[in-house]
Motif scaffolding. Structure first.
Motif, PDB file in Angstrom:
ATOM      1  N   GLN A 141       0.839  -1.206   0.000  1.00 40.69           N
ATOM      2  CA  GLN A 141       0.000   0.000   0.000  1.00 40.69           C
ATOM      3  C   GLN A 141       0.872   1.253   0.000  1.00 40.69           C
ATOM      4  OE1 GLN A 141      -2.606   0.426   3.403  1.00 40.69           O
ATOM      5  NE2 GLN A 141      -4.037   1.655   2.215  1.00 40.69           N
ATOM      6  N   ASP A 142       1.942   1.241   0.802  1.00 45.59           N
ATOM      7  CA  ASP A 142       2.857   2.387   0.831  1.00 45.59           C
ATOM      8  C   ASP A 142       3.484   2.605  -0.545  1.00 45.59           C
ATOM      9  OD1 ASP A 142       2.325   2.755   3.502  1.00 45.59           O
ATOM     10  OD2 ASP A 142       4.190   1.830   4.196  1.00 45.59           O
ATOM     11  N   HIS A 143       3.870   1.511  -1.188  1.00 49.90           N
ATOM     12  CA  HIS A 143       4.464   1.614  -2.519  1.00 49.90           C
ATOM     13  C   HIS A 143       3.456   2.205  -3.513  1.00 49.90           C
ATOM     14  CE1 HIS A 143       6.695   0.627  -6.127  1.00 49.90           C
ATOM     15  NE2 HIS A 143       5.644  -0.029  -6.587  1.00 49.90           N
ATOM     16  N   ALA A 144       2.222   1.723  -3.452  1.00 50.98           N
ATOM     17  CA  ALA A 144       1.188   2.219  -4.369  1.00 50.98           C
ATOM     18  C   ALA A 144       0.951   3.718  -4.162  1.00 50.98           C
ATOM     19  CB  ALA A 144      -0.108   1.444  -4.162  1.00 50.98           C
ATOM     20  N   GLN A 145       1.019   4.170  -2.920  1.00 49.50           N
ATOM     21  CA  GLN A 145       0.768   5.582  -2.628  1.00 49.50           C
ATOM     22  C   GLN A 145       1.921   6.480  -3.086  1.00 49.50           C
ATOM     23  OE1 GLN A 145      -0.108   5.446   1.569  1.00 49.50           O
ATOM     24  NE2 GLN A 145      -2.258   4.925   1.218  1.00 49.50           N
ATOM     25  N   ARG A 146       3.087   5.879  -3.364  1.00 50.12           N
ATOM     26  CA  ARG A 146       4.222   6.669  -3.832  1.00 50.12           C
ATOM     27  C   ARG A 146       4.253   6.797  -5.357  1.00 50.12           C
ATOM     28  NH1 ARG A 146       6.946   3.675   0.164  1.00 50.12           N
ATOM     29  NH2 ARG A 146       7.896   2.327  -1.399  1.00 50.12           N
ATOM     30  N   LYS A 147       3.179   6.378  -6.019  1.00 47.90           N
ATOM     31  CA  LYS A 147       3.173   6.408  -7.477  1.00 47.90           C
ATOM     32  C   LYS A 147       3.344   7.829  -8.017  1.00 47.90           C
ATOM     33  CE  LYS A 147       0.785   4.427 -11.437  1.00 47.90           C
ATOM     34  NZ  LYS A 147      -0.318   3.553 -11.883  1.00 47.90           N
ATOM     35  N   ASP A 148       2.664   8.793  -7.411  1.00 45.21           N
ATOM     36  CA  ASP A 148       2.766  10.173  -7.900  1.00 45.21           C
ATOM     37  C   ASP A 148       4.177  10.722  -7.717  1.00 45.21           C
ATOM     38  OD1 ASP A 148       0.156  10.232  -8.746  1.00 45.21           O
ATOM     39  OD2 ASP A 148      -0.611  11.195  -6.935  1.00 45.21           O
ATOM     40  N   SER A 149       4.787  10.455  -6.562  1.00 42.47           N
ATOM     41  CA  SER A 149       6.147  10.965  -6.341  1.00 42.47           C
ATOM     42  C   SER A 149       7.139  10.267  -7.261  1.00 42.47           C
ATOM     43  CB  SER A 149       6.562  10.811  -4.877  1.00 42.47           C
ATOM     44  OG  SER A 149       6.628   9.455  -4.498  1.00 42.47           O
ATOM     45  N   HIS A 150       6.902   8.992  -7.546  1.00 40.00           N
ATOM     46  CA  HIS A 150       7.768   8.281  -8.495  1.00 40.00           C
ATOM     47  C   HIS A 150       7.661   8.932  -9.876  1.00 40.00           C
ATOM     48  CE1 HIS A 150       8.412   5.187 -11.637  1.00 40.00           C
ATOM     49  NE2 HIS A 150       9.461   4.881 -10.904  1.00 40.00           N
ATOM     50  N   ARG A 151       6.444   9.265 -10.273  1.00 36.04           N
ATOM     51  CA  ARG A 151       6.250   9.916 -11.577  1.00 36.04           C
ATOM     52  C   ARG A 151       7.028  11.225 -11.652  1.00 36.04           C
ATOM     53  NH1 ARG A 151       3.317   9.576 -15.947  1.00 36.04           N
ATOM     54  NH2 ARG A 151       2.854  11.479 -17.116  1.00 36.04           N
ATOM     55  N   GLN A 152       6.991  11.986 -10.572  1.00 35.58           N
ATOM     56  CA  GLN A 152       7.722  13.252 -10.556  1.00 35.58           C
ATOM     57  C   GLN A 152       9.231  13.021 -10.655  1.00 35.58           C
ATOM     58  OE1 GLN A 152       6.144  16.116 -11.017  1.00 35.58           O
ATOM     59  NE2 GLN A 152       4.315  14.814 -11.054  1.00 35.58           N
ATOM     60  N   ASP A 153       9.724  11.961 -10.021  1.00 34.37           N
ATOM     61  CA  ASP A 153      11.150  11.622 -10.106  1.00 34.37           C
ATOM     62  C   ASP A 153      11.538  11.290 -11.544  1.00 34.37           C
ATOM     63  OD1 ASP A 153      11.395  11.976  -7.380  1.00 34.37           O
ATOM     64  OD2 ASP A 153      11.342   9.827  -6.911  1.00 34.37           O
ATOM     65  N   VAL A 154      10.687  10.534 -12.225  1.00 33.99           N
ATOM     66  CA  VAL A 154      10.972  10.156 -13.614  1.00 33.99           C
ATOM     67  C   VAL A 154      10.941  11.386 -14.504  1.00 33.99           C
ATOM     68  CG1 VAL A 154      10.178   8.810 -15.606  1.00 33.99           C
ATOM     69  CG2 VAL A 154      10.153   7.789 -13.314  1.00 33.99           C
ATOM     70  N   LEU A 155       9.939  12.230 -14.317  1.00 29.26           N
ATOM     71  CA  LEU A 155       9.845  13.438 -15.136  1.00 29.26           C
ATOM     72  C   LEU A 155      11.044  14.358 -14.922  1.00 29.26           C
ATOM     73  CD1 LEU A 155       6.024  14.205 -14.810  1.00 29.26           C
ATOM     74  CD2 LEU A 155       7.240  13.310 -16.823  1.00 29.26           C
ATOM     75  N   ALA A 156      11.509  14.452 -13.687  1.00 28.54           N
ATOM     76  CA  ALA A 156      12.686  15.278 -13.401  1.00 28.54           C
ATOM     77  C   ALA A 156      13.916  14.694 -14.081  1.00 28.54           C
ATOM     78  CB  ALA A 156      12.896  15.380 -11.891  1.00 28.54           C
ATOM     79  N   ALA A 157      14.045  13.366 -14.058  1.00 26.39           N
ATOM     80  CA  ALA A 157      15.181  12.723 -14.720  1.00 26.39           C
ATOM     81  C   ALA A 157      15.117  12.937 -16.226  1.00 26.39           C
ATOM     82  CB  ALA A 157      15.201  11.230 -14.395  1.00 26.39           C
ATOM     83  N   LEU A 158      13.924  12.872 -16.792  1.00 30.41           N
ATOM     84  CA  LEU A 158      13.778  13.104 -18.231  1.00 30.41           C
ATOM     85  C   LEU A 158      14.126  14.543 -18.609  1.00 30.41           C
ATOM     86  CD1 LEU A 158      10.487  11.115 -18.953  1.00 30.41           C
ATOM     87  CD2 LEU A 158      12.804  10.512 -19.701  1.00 30.41           C
ATOM     88  N   ALA A 159      13.769  15.466 -17.726  1.00 28.87           N
ATOM     89  CA  ALA A 159      14.072  16.872 -18.010  1.00 28.87           C
ATOM     90  C   ALA A 159      15.581  17.125 -18.037  1.00 28.87           C
ATOM     91  CB  ALA A 159      13.403  17.764 -16.966  1.00 28.87           C
ATOM     92  N   ALA A 160      16.320  16.316 -17.254  1.00 31.55           N
ATOM     93  CA  ALA A 160      17.776  16.483 -17.199  1.00 31.55           C
ATOM     94  C   ALA A 160      18.507  15.615 -18.222  1.00 31.55           C
ATOM     95  CB  ALA A 160      18.272  16.132 -15.795  1.00 31.55           C
ATOM     96  N   ALA A 161      17.743  14.778 -18.923  1.00 31.76           N
ATOM     97  CA  ALA A 161      18.362  13.833 -19.863  1.00 31.76           C
ATOM     98  C   ALA A 161      18.778  14.515 -21.160  1.00 31.76           C
ATOM     99  CB  ALA A 161      17.370  12.718 -20.180  1.00 31.76           C
ATOM    100  N   PRO A 162      19.789  13.947 -21.835  1.00 28.17           N
ATOM    101  CA  PRO A 162      20.113  14.444 -23.184  1.00 28.17           C
ATOM    102  C   PRO A 162      18.897  14.255 -24.092  1.00 28.17           C
ATOM    103  CG  PRO A 162      21.752  12.867 -22.400  1.00 28.17           C
ATOM    104  CD  PRO A 162      20.611  12.821 -21.428  1.00 28.17           C
ATOM    105  N   HIS A 163      18.773  15.086 -25.091  1.00 24.01           N
ATOM    106  CA  HIS A 163      17.644  14.956 -26.005  1.00 24.01           C
ATOM    107  C   HIS A 163      17.742  13.642 -26.769  1.00 24.01           C
ATOM    108  CE1 HIS A 163      16.118  18.902 -25.187  1.00 24.01           C
ATOM    109  NE2 HIS A 163      17.309  19.435 -25.416  1.00 24.01           N
ATOM    110  N   GLY A 164      16.579  13.089 -27.097  1.00 21.97           N
ATOM    111  CA  GLY A 164      16.546  11.854 -27.861  1.00 21.97           C
ATOM    112  C   GLY A 164      15.143  11.298 -27.901  1.00 21.97           C
ATOM    113  N   GLY A 165      14.973  10.247 -28.650  1.00 18.17           N
ATOM    114  CA  GLY A 165      13.671   9.597 -28.729  1.00 18.17           C
ATOM    115  C   GLY A 165      13.423   8.723 -27.517  1.00 18.17           C
ATOM    116  N   ASN A 166      12.285   8.064 -27.512  1.00 10.93           N
ATOM    117  CA  ASN A 166      11.905   7.236 -26.370  1.00 10.93           C
ATOM    118  C   ASN A 166      12.898   6.105 -26.108  1.00 10.93           C
ATOM    119  OD1 ASN A 166       9.606   8.635 -25.536  1.00 10.93           O
ATOM    120  ND2 ASN A 166       8.314   7.611 -27.049  1.00 10.93           N
TER     121      ASN A 166
END
Length: 198
Positions: A141-166
């Motif tokens: 349940q704790d893991h499921a509730q962290r889904k939104d924060s995980h999404r934000q972590d991924v989006l932040a990593a993508l913002a810092a990533a070199p440009h490229g396709g998926n």
């Protein structure tokens, strides 16, 4: 002397990387649930004055429920050893919510013997399956509730990533050790779906 076939099963935990094992000994090393079942069944067979002639460990397909496919796989393994009585721990005796209806039906049809899920000591530490599964339910349940924060972590990593396709971005996330919320490696396809959610 009656021979028995010890059958052990557990759920995967993909977000922790627990998705497979190689045989009973390996399963018992990495899964307390399997180790518990193995110890309970070995004690049960000894109390029955039988011999544990075979053992097998199985992992469910789903992290949160028993599936008919794995129940059929277990039943097929038992059917291949008709001279042995299948023996399983019946978690449903005290943990009705963990009962596996398909497996129980097939094992009843196979004349299985069921051991009670009593607390025991594993490596000097008391293991109570009811408490263990309650703890895992809470962790899930704790893991499921962290889904939104995980999404934000991924989006932040993508913002810092070199440009490229998926495909390139998926490789970048994997190299950074950032997996999907369910613990899988990123692919171009699952990253495309993730980004499409906005």
């Amino acid at each position: 002397m009656q021979g028995y076939f010890g059958i052990y099963w557990t759920y995967p935990v993909p977000w922790l990387g627990f998705t497979r094992f190689d045989g009973v000994d390996h399963a018992a090393r990495i899964s307390r649930t399997i180790r518990y079942q193995r110890d309970i069944i070995r004690r049960e067979v000894a109390a029955l004055h039988g011999v544990l002639a075979a053992e097998a460990a199985f992992m469910e397909n789903a992290p949160d429920r028993g599936t008919p496919e794995v129940a059929a796989e277990i039943a097929q393994a038992a059917k291949a050893r008709p001279e042995l009585v299948p023996v399983l721990v019946d978690f449903g005796q005290v943990l009705g919510w963990r009962r596996h209806p398909d497996l129980m039906r097939l094992m009843n049809d196979a004349g299985a013997h069921f051991a009670a899920p009593d607390p025991i000591f594993l490596a000097g530490v008391r293991f109570d399956p009811a408490a263990h599964f309650r703890d895992w339910a809470s962790r899930w349940q704790d893991h499921a509730q962290r889904k939104d924060s995980h999404r934000q972590d991924v989006l932040a990593a993508l913002a810092a990533a070199p440009h490229g396709g998926n495909a390139a971005l998926a490789a970048y996330l994997n190299a950074e050790g950032l997996r999907t919320h369910t613990g899988k490696a990123w692919s171009a396809d699952n990253l495309r779906k993730f980004r499409a959610k906005g």
